[in-house]
Design a protein around this motif. Sequence first.
Motif, PDB file in Angstrom:
ATOM      1  N   ASP A 236       3.656   1.057   2.848  1.00 25.25           N
ATOM      2  CA  ASP A 236       4.411   1.578   3.995  1.00 25.25           C
ATOM      3  C   ASP A 236       3.689   1.338   5.323  1.00 25.25           C
ATOM      4  O   ASP A 236       3.559   2.242   6.149  1.00 25.25           O
ATOM      5  N   CYS A 237       3.226   0.118   5.523  1.00 22.89           N
ATOM      6  CA  CYS A 237       2.506  -0.229   6.754  1.00 22.89           C
ATOM      7  C   CYS A 237       3.310  -1.250   7.558  1.00 22.89           C
ATOM      8  O   CYS A 237       4.121  -2.000   7.021  1.00 22.89           O
ATOM      9  N   ARG A 238       3.055  -1.246   8.862  1.00 20.49           N
ATOM     10  CA  ARG A 238       3.598  -2.264   9.772  1.00 20.49           C
ATOM     11  C   ARG A 238       2.403  -3.003  10.371  1.00 20.49           C
ATOM     12  O   ARG A 238       1.539  -2.392  10.994  1.00 20.49           O
ATOM     13  N   VAL A 239       2.396  -4.331  10.182  1.00 18.52           N
ATOM     14  CA  VAL A 239       1.229  -5.135  10.532  1.00 18.52           C
ATOM     15  C   VAL A 239       1.665  -6.252  11.478  1.00 18.52           C
ATOM     16  O   VAL A 239       2.585  -7.028  11.173  1.00 18.52           O
ATOM     17  N   PHE A 240       0.990  -6.330  12.634  1.00 18.01           N
ATOM     18  CA  PHE A 240       1.278  -7.351  13.646  1.00 18.01           C
ATOM     19  C   PHE A 240      -0.024  -8.107  13.918  1.00 18.01           C
ATOM     20  O   PHE A 240      -1.005  -7.506  14.367  1.00 18.01           O
ATOM     21  N   VAL A 241      -0.028  -9.410  13.664  1.00 16.78           N
ATOM     22  CA  VAL A 241      -1.242 -10.217  13.801  1.00 16.78           C
ATOM     23  C   VAL A 241      -0.927 -11.436  14.653  1.00 16.78           C
ATOM     24  O   VAL A 241       0.090 -12.121  14.432  1.00 16.78           O
ATOM     25  N   GLY A 242      -1.814 -11.746  15.599  1.00 15.54           N
ATOM     26  CA  GLY A 242      -1.586 -12.842  16.537  1.00 15.54           C
ATOM     27  C   GLY A 242      -1.534 -14.208  15.902  1.00 15.54           C
ATOM     28  O   GLY A 242      -0.450 -14.747  15.622  1.00 15.54           O
ATOM     29  N   ALA A 243      -2.679 -14.827  15.621  1.00 14.22           N
ATOM     30  CA  ALA A 243      -2.723 -16.192  15.091  1.00 14.22           C
ATOM     31  C   ALA A 243      -3.850 -16.303  14.072  1.00 14.22           C
ATOM     32  O   ALA A 243      -4.957 -15.813  14.301  1.00 14.22           O
ATOM     33  N   VAL A 244      -3.560 -16.963  12.964  1.00 16.26           N
ATOM     34  CA  VAL A 244      -4.555 -17.181  11.908  1.00 16.26           C
ATOM     35  C   VAL A 244      -4.801 -18.681  11.812  1.00 16.26           C
ATOM     36  O   VAL A 244      -3.880 -19.466  11.546  1.00 16.26           O
ATOM     37  N   LEU A 245      -6.053 -19.080  12.043  1.00 19.74           N
ATOM     38  CA  LEU A 245      -6.397 -20.497  12.082  1.00 19.74           C
ATOM     39  C   LEU A 245      -6.230 -21.172  10.732  1.00 19.74           C
ATOM     40  O   LEU A 245      -5.981 -22.372  10.659  1.00 19.74           O
ATOM     41  N   GLY A 246      -6.393 -20.414   9.644  1.00 19.59           N
ATOM     42  CA  GLY A 246      -6.284 -20.981   8.307  1.00 19.59           C
ATOM     43  C   GLY A 246      -5.205 -20.315   7.498  1.00 19.59           C
ATOM     44  O   GLY A 246      -4.022 -20.431   7.798  1.00 19.59           O
ATOM     45  N   SER A 247      -5.629 -19.595   6.442  1.00 18.77           N
ATOM     46  CA  SER A 247      -4.662 -19.054   5.496  1.00 18.77           C
ATOM     47  C   SER A 247      -4.624 -17.533   5.538  1.00 18.77           C
ATOM     48  O   SER A 247      -5.581 -16.864   5.919  1.00 18.77           O
ATOM     49  N   VAL A 248      -3.464 -17.002   5.119  1.00 17.50           N
ATOM     50  CA  VAL A 248      -3.262 -15.570   4.917  1.00 17.50           C
ATOM     51  C   VAL A 248      -3.036 -15.356   3.422  1.00 17.50           C
ATOM     52  O   VAL A 248      -2.163 -16.000   2.829  1.00 17.50           O
ATOM     53  N   LEU A 249      -3.817 -14.473   2.817  1.00 17.40           N
ATOM     54  CA  LEU A 249      -3.669 -14.136   1.408  1.00 17.40           C
ATOM     55  C   LEU A 249      -3.273 -12.670   1.311  1.00 17.40           C
ATOM     56  O   LEU A 249      -4.050 -11.790   1.680  1.00 17.40           O
ATOM     57  N   ILE A 250      -2.068 -12.413   0.840  1.00 13.16           N
ATOM     58  CA  ILE A 250      -1.529 -11.053   0.771  1.00 13.16           C
ATOM     59  C   ILE A 250      -1.327 -10.689  -0.699  1.00 13.16           C
ATOM     60  O   ILE A 250      -0.697 -11.432  -1.450  1.00 13.16           O
ATOM     61  N   GLU A 251      -1.841  -9.518  -1.097  1.00 14.81           N
ATOM     62  CA  GLU A 251      -1.767  -9.106  -2.493  1.00 14.81           C
ATOM     63  C   GLU A 251      -1.501  -7.609  -2.592  1.00 14.81           C
ATOM     64  O   GLU A 251      -2.117  -6.810  -1.894  1.00 14.81           O
ATOM     65  N   ASP A 252      -0.560  -7.254  -3.458  1.00 17.48           N
ATOM     66  CA  ASP A 252      -0.272  -5.864  -3.799  1.00 17.48           C
ATOM     67  C   ASP A 252       0.137  -5.056  -2.566  1.00 17.48           C
ATOM     68  O   ASP A 252      -0.591  -4.178  -2.101  1.00 17.48           O
ATOM     69  N   VAL A 253       1.305  -5.354  -2.024  1.00 15.16           N
ATOM     70  CA  VAL A 253       1.837  -4.604  -0.882  1.00 15.16           C
ATOM     71  C   VAL A 253       3.233  -4.109  -1.240  1.00 15.16           C
ATOM     72  O   VAL A 253       3.967  -4.744  -2.007  1.00 15.16           O
ATOM     73  N   GLU A 254       3.604  -2.970  -0.657  1.00 14.87           N
ATOM     74  CA  GLU A 254       4.908  -2.378  -0.961  1.00 14.87           C
ATOM     75  C   GLU A 254       5.443  -1.643   0.259  1.00 14.87           C
ATOM     76  O   GLU A 254       4.711  -0.911   0.933  1.00 14.87           O
ATOM     77  N   GLY A 255       6.725  -1.885   0.560  1.00 17.35           N
ATOM     78  CA  GLY A 255       7.379  -1.188   1.658  1.00 17.35           C
ATOM     79  C   GLY A 255       6.791  -1.466   3.015  1.00 17.35           C
ATOM     80  O   GLY A 255       6.802  -0.592   3.887  1.00 17.35           O
ATOM     81  N   CYS A 256       6.305  -2.674   3.247  1.00 16.70           N
ATOM     82  CA  CYS A 256       5.617  -3.013   4.501  1.00 16.70           C
ATOM     83  C   CYS A 256       6.425  -4.012   5.321  1.00 16.70           C
ATOM     84  O   CYS A 256       7.395  -4.611   4.852  1.00 16.70           O
ATOM     85  N   THR A 257       5.984  -4.189   6.561  1.00 18.08           N
ATOM     86  CA  THR A 257       6.522  -5.224   7.449  1.00 18.08           C
ATOM     87  C   THR A 257       5.347  -5.986   8.036  1.00 18.08           C
ATOM     88  O   THR A 257       4.399  -5.377   8.558  1.00 18.08           O
ATOM     89  N   PHE A 258       5.405  -7.319   7.947  1.00 19.51           N
ATOM     90  CA  PHE A 258       4.354  -8.163   8.497  1.00 19.51           C
ATOM     91  C   PHE A 258       4.964  -9.111   9.529  1.00 19.51           C
ATOM     92  O   PHE A 258       5.991  -9.744   9.273  1.00 19.51           O
ATOM     93  N   VAL A 259       4.308  -9.210  10.686  1.00 20.33           N
ATOM     94  CA  VAL A 259       4.704 -10.168  11.722  1.00 20.33           C
ATOM     95  C   VAL A 259       3.460 -10.960  12.084  1.00 20.33           C
ATOM     96  O   VAL A 259       2.480 -10.390  12.600  1.00 20.33           O
TER      97      VAL A 259
END
Length: 360
Positions: A236-259
């Motif tokens: 149940d998190c809201r995550v806002f991230v600017g710029a990632v030069l390489g990779s994003v690895l996302i594991e085990d999340v529920e009810g979230c929003t990522f931008v």
Amino acid sequence: MPSGAAAGMEPEPEQPKAAAGGAHRKHLAMLERLSKRSSSSSAAGAGASSDSAGASPVEAFLTRFAAAKLAAESALSACRASSPEGDAAASLAAAAAAIDDLDRLVAESSHALPPYELRSALAAAADLRAAHRAAASEIRPKKSFSFRNKSRAPKNPPPDPAAAPPPQPPPPEQPKPSIDAVLPGCGFRGRSGATLVKDLRASSNKDGDFTLADLVSCEVYVKGKCRALYVHKLRDCRVFVGAVLGSVLIEDVEGCTFVMAAHQIRIHEATATDFYLRVRSRPIIEDCSGVRFAPHALKYDGIDEDLTESGLDKETGNWANVDDFKWLRAVQSPNWRFVPEEERLQIVDISEIHEREDDS
């Protein structure tokens, strides 16, 4: 006649010699030409290998990947051979850094790789990351739960059950970093109900790795650029991230929003979560259900410069080209879909949100 015949027979032995000599000279000349051609081909091959990135990006990647994989495997071997009381922490850190290098190499080359090579490289990197976590879980408990308590046990008699205090109810569940979340870089870990803000442009960890782990009901705002982003166990998190030069690895999340914007995004074990992305390569999901995708929707003062410097200034449309690695049929995977336009976030401007770590 005999003498004439003898005279006529005399040159015949010389003719084969001359012919043989000519053939031998031709053969030597041919070998010399072949040798020169082979040498020039070898030199050309060496030159091509030195500039293989331009001639054959896939071959150049496979060569670099093999070397990086070998380095990561060697680091893991050293990690397993280390002792908890000695150099375990340094070995774990070195192995994590080697695997990070492998992840970055895959992320940087992912847009130019055919699907099979990309799948193989991602699987190999994931296996090494899992092996690192297993090594961490084997080493760290030995350090925390060594024989200290056993040595003290004989000194104190067992407590009288009648005098023992009544059992206390368990404390309310709080998010705690798990061994599986031993991830590199700075970041936010083990928080609940917090507003967490980080401006990487003013951070000593500028362009480094960033981790979000074991967060519950948090608002996370990260301005600036990071080298890689690791996300583990968010609820149940809201995550806002600017710029990632390489990779994003996302594991085990529920009810979230990522931008966020990144070169590569891989999502594992996500449930009922929305992703608003700008990404260079196709997003990859595994073991996910109820995930939805939409175009990037983030703004803050300076984001255009961050995106340009990260090579993410152009919209590729790949947010809509999702690969489900666990769905091999030709029809659309049931595990993901688009966020309907009427439900999508409008552009979220976080310019006025300043750095803090507020638990309220």
